[in-house]
Design an enzyme around this catalytic site. Structure first.
Site, short mmCIF file in Angstrom:
data_model
loop_
_atom_site.label_atom_id
_atom_site.label_comp_id
_atom_site.label_asym_id
_atom_site.label_seq_id
_atom_site.Cartn_x
_atom_site.Cartn_y
_atom_site.Cartn_z
N GLY A 120 0.83 -1.20 0.00
CA GLY A 120 0.00 0.00 0.00
C GLY A 120 0.86 1.24 0.00
O GLY A 120 2.09 1.19 -0.12
N GLY B 8 2.11 4.66 1.97
CA GLY B 8 2.25 5.32 3.25
C GLY B 8 2.13 6.81 3.08
O GLY B 8 1.73 7.31 2.02
N VAL C 243 4.76 1.08 0.46
CA VAL C 243 5.17 0.06 1.41
C VAL C 243 5.16 -1.30 0.72
O VAL C 243 4.18 -1.66 0.05
CB VAL C 243 4.24 0.04 2.65
CG1 VAL C 243 4.72 -1.01 3.65
CG2 VAL C 243 4.21 1.41 3.29
N ASP D 283 -1.02 12.43 13.27
CA ASP D 283 -1.74 11.84 12.14
C ASP D 283 -2.33 10.49 12.52
O ASP D 283 -2.23 9.51 11.78
CB ASP D 283 -0.81 11.69 10.93
CG ASP D 283 -1.59 11.45 9.63
OD1 ASP D 283 -2.77 11.85 9.57
OD2 ASP D 283 -1.01 10.86 8.69
#
Length: 669
Positions: A339, A341, A346, A457
């Protein structure tokens, strides 16, 4: 003269007897994992094993052994306190053997804690396995005399953190540390922490971190306390309770010196000295030449690169060769892509030893890449907690910047909680465990790590789930470090995700630990509702999750809010309602009105704590906003909510919130 010598010792003994808590007697827990019958093979093996322990214990006070095969195999671990002599250790083990068999006459698993030793046996393999349950908390009956408990606990946390590092890096026969520090009001805090030395450094550190957090909860106002688990223990007092001279003796024992060099070694040594001298001289010449060139403006490097190099040198031992990481990810192939980041892609990888890793390849075009890389390496190299993703290392080659993490099997929380099918895998017990784990991870960042760290975050995509669905907070590229006496900061560069962003941060760039608390509140509501914060459906209309949560909580229509997967025939479990209440407290408009992470963890674990009534959240920042102008327009319109209306709703809230709500009483975890 002899009476003068005895007097301090006598005073010490009297003080110890007065201050020593009631757990001076042995505490035994017989685990309900099955029983054995009298004269069975397992009993014979167990008796044989326990009777041999005191004779074979290592001078360091640790021993493990097994007797028997298969289902009749008996395993045992014993650990004596790190400051007692071998004879006292053997005596303690002999007493512990008698006590544990008397207290647990037919249980296949049991653990006993004595004042000076711990004994544990099981029919399952226990060597090298981190075990933190069952556990005992004990406290000194006297309160700390300091009028500033926050300073007292900060001093204690600092001491425990330093001792934890020393203990966790001990050898395979000894993982223990003791020390003292000055506290407010002329007090001295003494502490001793210890792990069973069969644990890895990471497991020992994780066990001690969890135990230290328990100690803060149970004993924050006491003059002493301890936490005991099968894998580690820690204790603090405001008087000297351990044998300092014994620790000095042990610390003075150094590894034997290397053997004296022979003739060939002398020649090799001389040759090595010549090589070193020549190399140093050559390096000096090159250094002077390079300095001259730099002064003339030739081959100058950006200042940021030198700063990064200096900081990264602190964690050079974590550096991987770029080629090994490239091979592990099959040259960053698309099939290994996990996915995106915050600032890169990643990938999953596998090292030559078979260990699986997750590799974050930072984007070369990202304006924040260098800053994120510095933050993540410097932060995560120092952080060790079971609810934080573990940084294994990093790699640098040219413009390539790689971060190497532990591989977490079940990807991120958003892959489950927002998926109509996978959401059904998360029952309430699992979701409650995830909420509590995230809270513990944030508490560590805010209060228990060496630096105060604000994540900035926190969101469902940055919470990873391991094979047992335990949460691990990830992605520290936007994190900010504070020294422990700082409370808030200000930035002109707003980073993060609007759907989780506190209003004071989005509008004015002000961030604090309460900014993370706001994000946690959004995340808790998402976990309970199974919906993204900005697409919560109410009939045919769409409203943001915070507004919907507040309206349903105020009107007593909580069933409209909760994920239908969680609804059964027994009504709403009490802890679901409580978590919604906590989530609303976390998203209060004024940061001062939001609870601290310490209080949140206490509220999640102690149902006797009465929760305050939250005010209506004045406004909420959904993640659909992509421009500052549209955001400010919405914020200004929501500011028109009158304080009188909010006050009226607060007065009517207590009666209204009980309507149409069926509560099932559950035992707190």
């Amino acid at each position: 003269m002899s009476s003068q010598v005895r007097l301090p010792a006598l005073i010490f003994i009297v003080l110890a007897l007065i201050l020593l808590p009631r757990f001076i007697t042995a505490q035994t827990i017989c685990l309900n994992n099955g029983n054995y019958t009298a004269n069975s093979t397992y009993q014979i093996n167990l008796n044989t094993l326990l009777s041999s322990l005191s004779r074979n214990i290592d001078p360091n006070g640790f021993y493990n052994a097994s007797v028997g095969q298969n289902l009749n195999r008996a395993n045992a671990i014993l650990l004596c306190r790190g400051d007692i002599q071998l004879d006292a250790c053997r005596s303690c083990v002999q007493n512990a053997t008698f006590d544990i068999l008397s207290s647990c006459p037919n249980q296949r698993q049991a653990v006993l804690w004595n004042e000076f030793c711990m004994l544990r046996y099981s029919d399952e393999s226990i060597v090298g396995t981190l075990t933190t349950s069952p556990r005992y908390w004990y406290w000194n009956p006297h309160n700390a005399s300091s009028p500033l408990p926050d300073q007292f606990m900060f001093t204690l946390r600092t001491l425990l953190d330093d001792l934890r590092v020393r203990a966790s890096f001990g050898g395979s026969l000894r993982k223990v540390a003791a020390g003292n520090t000055s506290a407010p009001e002329f007090q001295t805090i003494f502490a001793l922490i210890q792990c069973t030395p069969d644990l890895t450094s990471d497991d020992c550190s994780s066990c001690l971190i969890d135990s230290a957090q328990d100690l803060m909860r149970c004993c924050s106002t006491r003059a002493g306390g301890r936490v005991l688990t099968p894998s580690c223990n820690l204790r603090f007092e405001t008087y000297l309770f351990y044998n300092e001279s014994r620790f000095r003796e042990l610390e003075a024992i150094l590894p034997p010196p290397p053997p004296p060099p022979g003739p060939d070694d002398d020649n090799n040594t001389t040759r090595s000295i010549i090589i070193v001298v020549v190399s140093v001289v050559a390096a000096l010449i090159v250094g002077v030449f390079v300095g001259f060139l730099l002064r003339k403006g030739i081959k100058q490097k950006p200042k940021e690169e030198f700063q990064n190099a200096d900081e990264i040198s602190i964690v050079e031992y974590l550096q991987y060769e770029f080629g090994k990481i490239r091979d592990a990810t099959n040259d960053f192939s698309e099939t290994n892509k996990l996915g995106h980041g915050g600032f890169g892609v990643v990938y999953k990888g596998k090292l030559l030893d078979g260990q699986e890793i997750a590799v974050k390849r930072l984007s070369k075009n990202s304006g924040q890449g260098n800053l994120e890389f510095k933050n993540e390496v410097m932060l995560l190299a120092r952080l060790q907690h079971r609810n934080l993703v573990r940084l294994m290392g990093f790699s640098l080659e040219g413009t390539e910047k790689l971060l190497v993490y532990e591989f977490v099997q079940n990807a991120s929380l958003d892959h489950f909680i927002f998926d109509p099918t996978k959401r059904s895998y998360l029952n309430w017990d699992t979701r409650y465990t995830i909420i509590c784990g995230i809270a513990r991870g944030l508490l560590y960042l805010h209060e228990d790590s060496r630096l105060r760290i604000i994540h900035r975050d926190l969101k469902a995509g940055n919470v990873l789930l391991d094979g047992e669905m335990n949460p691990k907070i990830a992605d520290f590229g936007m994190a900010k470090l504070f020294v422990l006496d700082e409370t808030q900061g200000n930035t002109s560069r707003i980073v993060g995700t609007y759907g989780y962003m506190a209003p004071e941060y989005a509008m004015h760039g002000q961030f604090s630990v309460k900014s993370d608390v706001f994000s946690l509140g959004i995340l808790v509501l998402e976990i309970i509702c199974g919906q993204k914060s900005n697409i919560f459906h109410n009939g045919e209309t769409i409203e943001d999750l915070v507004s919907s949560a507040w309206r349903n909580w105020r009107d007593g229509t909580i069933t409209n809010l909760i994920d239908p997967v969680l609804m059964g025939n027994i009504g709403i479990p009490r802890d679901i309602l409580r978590c919604i209440h906590i989530g609303l407290l976390c998203v209060q408009e004024n940061a001062v009105d939001r609870p601290t992470m310490t209080l949140i963890v206490q509220m999640l674990n102690n149902f006797s704590i009465i929760l305050p009534i939250p005010l209506e959240p004045a406004f909420y920042i959904p993640s659909s906003y992509e421009s500052e102008s549209s955001l400010l327009q919405e914020l200004n319109s929501r500011e028109l909510n009158s304080k009188e209306t909010r006050k009226k709703e607060e007065n009517n809230l207590e009666h209204a919130s009980q309507k149409d709500v069926s509560i099932t009483e559950l035992h707190p975890r």
